[in-house]
Design a protein around this motif. Structure first.
Motif, PDB file in Angstrom:
ATOM      1  N   VAL A  12      -4.392-169.271  65.759  1.00 18.86           N
ATOM      2  CA  VAL A  12      -5.664-168.797  66.325  1.00 18.86           C
ATOM      3  C   VAL A  12      -6.102-169.766  67.414  1.00 18.86           C
ATOM      4  CG1 VAL A  12      -8.045-168.145  65.853  1.00 18.86           C
ATOM      5  CG2 VAL A  12      -6.295-167.796  64.104  1.00 18.86           C
ATOM      6  N   LEU A  35      -3.422-165.573  68.698  1.00 18.37           N
ATOM      7  CA  LEU A  35      -4.577-164.694  68.879  1.00 18.37           C
ATOM      8  C   LEU A  35      -5.686-165.450  69.578  1.00 18.37           C
ATOM      9  CD1 LEU A  35      -4.584-163.021  65.350  1.00 18.37           C
ATOM     10  CD2 LEU A  35      -3.752-162.058  67.509  1.00 18.37           C
ATOM     11  N   GLN A 162      -8.874-161.066  71.291  1.00 16.96           N
ATOM     12  CA  GLN A 162      -8.797-160.825  69.844  1.00 16.96           C
ATOM     13  C   GLN A 162      -9.585-161.912  69.119  1.00 16.96           C
ATOM     14  OE1 GLN A 162      -7.197-158.078  68.993  1.00 16.96           O
ATOM     15  NE2 GLN A 162      -6.357-157.773  71.046  1.00 16.96           N
ATOM     16  N   VAL A 164     -10.831-163.616  65.909  1.00 17.08           N
ATOM     17  CA  VAL A 164     -10.463-163.690  64.486  1.00 17.08           C
ATOM     18  C   VAL A 164     -11.675-164.137  63.676  1.00 17.08           C
ATOM     19  CG1 VAL A 164      -8.991-164.931  62.845  1.00 17.08           C
ATOM     20  CG2 VAL A 164      -8.066-164.197  65.053  1.00 17.08           C
ATOM     21  N   PHE A 176      -7.197-162.229  57.137  1.00 13.94           N
ATOM     22  CA  PHE A 176      -8.190-162.450  58.191  1.00 13.94           C
ATOM     23  C   PHE A 176      -8.587-161.114  58.790  1.00 13.94           C
ATOM     24  CE2 PHE A 176      -5.385-161.800  61.902  1.00 13.94           C
ATOM     25  CZ  PHE A 176      -4.132-161.977  61.340  1.00 13.94           C
ATOM     26  N   ILE A 178      -9.837-158.979  62.404  1.00  8.21           N
ATOM     27  CA  ILE A 178     -10.135-158.864  63.838  1.00  8.21           C
ATOM     28  C   ILE A 178     -11.048-157.655  63.929  1.00  8.21           C
ATOM     29  CG2 ILE A 178      -9.224-158.462  66.158  1.00  8.21           C
ATOM     30  CD1 ILE A 178      -6.601-159.748  65.221  1.00  8.21           C
ATOM     31  N   ASN A 190      -5.572-172.678  62.330  1.00  3.26           N
ATOM     32  CA  ASN A 190      -6.847-172.521  63.041  1.00  3.26           C
ATOM     33  C   ASN A 190      -6.941-173.593  64.124  1.00  3.26           C
ATOM     34  OD1 ASN A 190      -9.543-172.594  63.827  1.00  3.26           O
ATOM     35  ND2 ASN A 190     -10.344-173.131  61.790  1.00  3.26           N
TER      36      ASN A 190
END
Ligand SMILES: Cc1cc2nc3c(=O)[nH]c(=O)nc-3n(C[C@H](O)[C@H](O)[C@H](O)COP(=O)(O)OP(=O)(O)OC[C@H]3O[C@@H](n4cnc5c(N)ncnc54)[C@H](O)[C@@H]3O)c2cc1C
Length: 347
Positions: A12, A35, A162, A164, A176, A178, A190
């Protein structure tokens, strides 16, 4: 977004940490998806910093900041050596103007490995200094170009736009969201920069803004080392220093100011304060030489002093990892932090 359901590893955040992670995990036979909330990669903290590849002299010995910075410096130089990304192995001077600052230099020299710091009589840039130490291992790089190249070479699937949310470890992976859709990955890291604490459900960062002023003066040419005032290892602030881009644009900064929200405006009225600090080592500098440039926000774990990077594993197989508090030297340390996460996952 159908592709996500088959993904093993999710990263992420498409800043330098996310890019370094994706690069580190390449070629291991696993699919990696990055993402990113923003519409483009490398628009967060990684685009708003000094771009300095630090030698590991500014933090307490054996801290994670020192260890990852030292290793990250090596990895980054090796990466840059064979690529056409803008960077410059310019070195850095740390300068003392009085006895107290000389004591700081002695202490820095005592703590640093011998190859990292040496006394020098060189005074480039019309510099004033009672004593100066030179570190050849400091360099500057274009951080956006670096981040994007790492992402490109990672061959990860990078999806922008995107956002998260709702991370939680679950049986055999991490779940998770989206938007309203729920997804599952075998493991997830993360690297969301200023958004990381919210995802980790940890206390919010102290937002420590640092502003920069550009110096336009014929007295500075495009070459030569950076200049930093002497500050003890572990100081929460390195002092307003003279830095430059690989392209030869000189900057003063960053300063330190705590803010309540992300605000990247540079106050032109701060110029006299920058001037006063910089004139201690660049006595020829005048107010007309300074123009407001950019600002960045440090993701700081505490406002009242020094803190270390945190790499936290969650879940029975530490399948969910959070990278927290990656302020400076986070850019330098990124490839080494990625190695650490890969080690966590291979153990
Ligand atoms: C003023 C300043 C000067 C600095 N100077 C240096 C230096 O000279 N040398 C050095 O080594 N380090 C320096 N640093 C530190 C370095 O810039 C950072 O450690 C590094 O850029 C952090 O990268 P990152 O990938 O964690 O964050 P970012 O670059 O911010 O990337 C995080 C990404 O996550 C995305 N994101 C956030 N929330 C979500 C979500 N919920 N879902 C999806 N995506 C999300 C963001 O949009 C962002 O793109 C400096 C920092 C500052 C502020």
């Amino acid at each position: 977004m159908k592709a996500l359901e088959q993904m093993e590893t999710v990263v992420v955040g498409a800043g330098i940490l996310g890019a370094a992670l994706a690069f580190q995990l390449r070629g291991k036979g696993q699919t990696v998806v990055v993402l990113e909330r923003a519409r483009q990669t490398a628009t967060g903290i990684s685009s708003r910093n000094s771009g300095v590849i630090h030698a590991a002299i500014n933090h307490p010995p054996n801290s994670m900041k020192t260890l990852l910075c030292h290793r990250g410096n090596q990895l980054l130089r090796a990466f840059l050596a064979s690529r056409d990304i803008p960077w410059s192995p310019c070195g850095k001077l740390v300068v003392a103007q009085n006895e107290q600052e000389e004591r700081v230099l002695r202490e820095l020299a005592r703590q640093a490995p011998e190859a990292e710091l040496r006394e020098t009589a060189d005074r480039p840039h019309g510099l004033r200094a009672r004593r100066a130490l030179f570190t050849p291992r400091t360099a500057v790089v274009d951080p956006v170009a670096l981040t994007r190249r790492l992402l490109e070479e990672s061959e990860a699937l990078v999806l922008t736009g995107q956002e998260v949310s709702d991370l939680s470890p679950c049986d055999g992976g991490v779940s998770f969201h989206i938007g309203a859709d729920r997804f599952h990955a075998r493991r997830l890291v993360n690297c969301a920069g200023l958004g990381a604490p919210r995802l980790a459900k940890s206390p919010p960062y102290a937002l420590a803004r640092g502003s920069y002023f550009r110096i336009q003066s014929p007295l500075l040419d495009g070459q030569g080392p950076l200049v930093y005032p002497a500050k003890a290892a572990g100081s929460p602030f390195l002092g307003i220093h003279l830095t430059r881009t690989p392209g030869g644009e000189w900057l003063l900064g960053p300063d330190l100011e705590y803010v309540n929200h992300e605000d990247y405006r540079v106050d032109p009225a701060a110029a006299p304060r920058f001037l006063q600090e910089a004139q201690r080592y660049l006595p020829w500098l005048v107010l007309q030489d300074l123009q407001p440039a950019h600002a960045g926000i440090r993701p700081r774990l505490r406002a009242d002093g020094w803190s270390d990077f945190q790499i936290l594993g969650q879940g029975d197989q530490r399948q969910l990892v959070h990278l927290l508090g990656f302020e400076s030297p986070g850019l330098t340390s990124a490839l080494a932090a990625a190695e650490r996460v890969a080690e966590i996952w291979s153990s």
